[in-house]
Design a protein around this motif. Structure first.
Motif, PDB file in Angstrom:
ATOM      1  N   VAL A 121       0.874  -1.184   0.000  1.00 42.54           N
ATOM      2  CA  VAL A 121       0.000   0.000   0.000  1.00 42.54           C
ATOM      3  C   VAL A 121       0.905   1.227   0.000  1.00 42.54           C
ATOM      4  CG1 VAL A 121      -1.822   1.241   1.217  1.00 42.54           C
ATOM      5  CG2 VAL A 121      -1.723  -1.270   1.342  1.00 42.54           C
ATOM      6  N   VAL A 122       0.736   2.112  -0.998  1.00 42.78           N
ATOM      7  CA  VAL A 122       1.641   3.246  -1.165  1.00 42.78           C
ATOM      8  C   VAL A 122       0.850   4.546  -1.310  1.00 42.78           C
ATOM      9  CG1 VAL A 122       3.415   4.276  -2.641  1.00 42.78           C
ATOM     10  CG2 VAL A 122       3.399   1.808  -2.268  1.00 42.78           C
ATOM     11  N   LEU A 150       8.616   6.639   2.306  1.00 38.52           N
ATOM     12  CA  LEU A 150       8.644   7.037   0.903  1.00 38.52           C
ATOM     13  C   LEU A 150       9.611   8.202   0.741  1.00 38.52           C
ATOM     14  CD1 LEU A 150       4.817   7.051   0.105  1.00 38.52           C
ATOM     15  CD2 LEU A 150       6.502   5.358  -0.621  1.00 38.52           C
ATOM     16  N   GLN A 151      10.272   8.285  -0.391  1.00 37.57           N
ATOM     17  CA  GLN A 151      11.131   9.420  -0.685  1.00 37.57           C
ATOM     18  C   GLN A 151      10.300  10.643  -1.055  1.00 37.57           C
ATOM     19  OE1 GLN A 151      14.555   9.408  -0.314  1.00 37.57           O
ATOM     20  NE2 GLN A 151      14.061   7.459   0.642  1.00 37.57           N
ATOM     21  N   VAL A 169       6.586   3.435  -8.503  1.00 36.98           N
ATOM     22  CA  VAL A 169       5.694   4.498  -8.040  1.00 36.98           C
ATOM     23  C   VAL A 169       5.992   5.703  -8.919  1.00 36.98           C
ATOM     24  CG1 VAL A 169       4.944   5.885  -6.080  1.00 36.98           C
ATOM     25  CG2 VAL A 169       5.874   3.591  -5.691  1.00 36.98           C
ATOM     26  N   ALA A 170       4.992   6.159  -9.683  1.00 40.83           N
ATOM     27  CA  ALA A 170       5.227   7.251 -10.636  1.00 40.83           C
ATOM     28  C   ALA A 170       4.092   8.261 -10.602  1.00 40.83           C
ATOM     29  CB  ALA A 170       5.368   6.681 -12.049  1.00 40.83           C
ATOM     30  N   GLY A 171       4.459   9.517 -10.828  1.00 40.41           N
ATOM     31  CA  GLY A 171       3.480  10.584 -10.968  1.00 40.41           C
ATOM     32  C   GLY A 171       2.787  10.923  -9.668  1.00 40.41           C
ATOM     33  N   GLY A 172       1.655  11.589  -9.805  1.00 37.32           N
ATOM     34  CA  GLY A 172       0.870  11.986  -8.651  1.00 37.32           C
ATOM     35  C   GLY A 172       1.165  13.408  -8.223  1.00 37.32           C
ATOM     36  N   VAL A 173       0.594  13.748  -7.082  1.00 36.06           N
ATOM     37  CA  VAL A 173       0.735  15.090  -6.529  1.00 36.06           C
ATOM     38  C   VAL A 173       1.500  14.989  -5.216  1.00 36.06           C
ATOM     39  CG1 VAL A 173      -0.490  17.117  -5.677  1.00 36.06           C
ATOM     40  CG2 VAL A 173      -1.416  15.818  -7.601  1.00 36.06           C
ATOM     41  N   VAL A 184      11.122   3.084  -6.777  1.00 41.65           N
ATOM     42  CA  VAL A 184      10.998   1.659  -7.022  1.00 41.65           C
ATOM     43  C   VAL A 184      10.882   0.968  -5.678  1.00 41.65           C
ATOM     44  CG1 VAL A 184      12.140  -0.401  -7.938  1.00 41.65           C
ATOM     45  CG2 VAL A 184      12.272   1.767  -9.182  1.00 41.65           C
ATOM     46  N   PHE A 185       9.849   0.147  -5.550  1.00 43.01           N
ATOM     47  CA  PHE A 185       9.622  -0.606  -4.318  1.00 43.01           C
ATOM     48  C   PHE A 185       9.887  -2.069  -4.611  1.00 43.01           C
ATOM     49  CE2 PHE A 185       7.267  -2.942  -1.192  1.00 43.01           C
ATOM     50  CZ  PHE A 185       7.399  -2.193  -0.027  1.00 43.01           C
TER      51      PHE A 185
END
Length: 190
Positions: A121-122, A150-151, A169-173, A184-185
């Motif tokens: 879950v991220v 998370l970074q 994990v890419a993009g988002g706000v 990368v996880f």
């Protein structure tokens, strides 16, 4: 082909199993059921009450666990408060198991993926802002396995498998606007 939905839904969480069952959750009005099942073989839908626990209205994550089973995680309730609850749903047996406090951090707007016998879950948002850690849960019980920082905390992102045991994990706000960092996880799960 078109099949009528049981309820109008705005931005629901969706997951599909290889057996042709699709779980659609959230985005519903107060009088509607939180979960709707779509069966591809019969082009039919069915509502499935969650029973106990809060009503996850929006921002949940849904993960297919195989064989018509799903995990529904977090979201927000009717008052807009983030939820830490989870539900294990068996679409074939028509059973729902509520797991209170499945998540360490109540959140909405997060993403989740199954990796072996674990669910990763991220991201997302809690009542204070963006959530800064990823959680790993057991597929069978939703019990906590581990967590990692998370970074770049974010919401509205993509969590995508790119190799065995590896998620991107890419993009988002992020806090300062559009997230510019890719993460990368990696897990030791098979």
């Amino acid at each position: 082909l078109a099949a009528p939905a049981r309820a109008p839904r705005r931005a629901p969480a969706v997951a599909a199993s290889a057996s042709g069952v699709v779980l659609i959750a959230g985005g519903h009005a107060a009088q509607e059921t939180a979960v709707e099942l779509f069966f591809a073989s019969s082009q039919s839908t069915q509502g499935l009450p969650l029973g106990t626990g809060p009503d996850p209205r929006a921002g949940s994550a849904v993960v297919s666990l195989g064989s018509g089973r799903f995990a529904l995680l977090g979201g927000v309730d009717e008052a807009g408060q983030p939820l830490a609850d989870g539900w294990l749903i068996d679409a074939v047996a028509q059973t729902v198991k509520h797991v209170p406090q499945a998540l360490k951090t109540a959140r909405s707007g997060h993403q989740a993926r199954r990796v072996g016998e674990q669910i990763v879950v991220v991201g997302g948002r809690d009542d204070k802002g963006l959530v800064g850690e990823a959680e790993v849960l057991s597929v069978t019980t939703l019990a906590a396995v581990s967590s990692t920082p998370l970074q770049a905390p974010r919401e509205g992102h993509v969590l995508w498998p790119i190799a065995p045991k590896t998620l991107l994990v890419a993009g988002g706000v992020a806090a300062s606007g559009a997230a510019t960092l890719l993460e990368v996880f990696q897990t030791d799960q098979r």
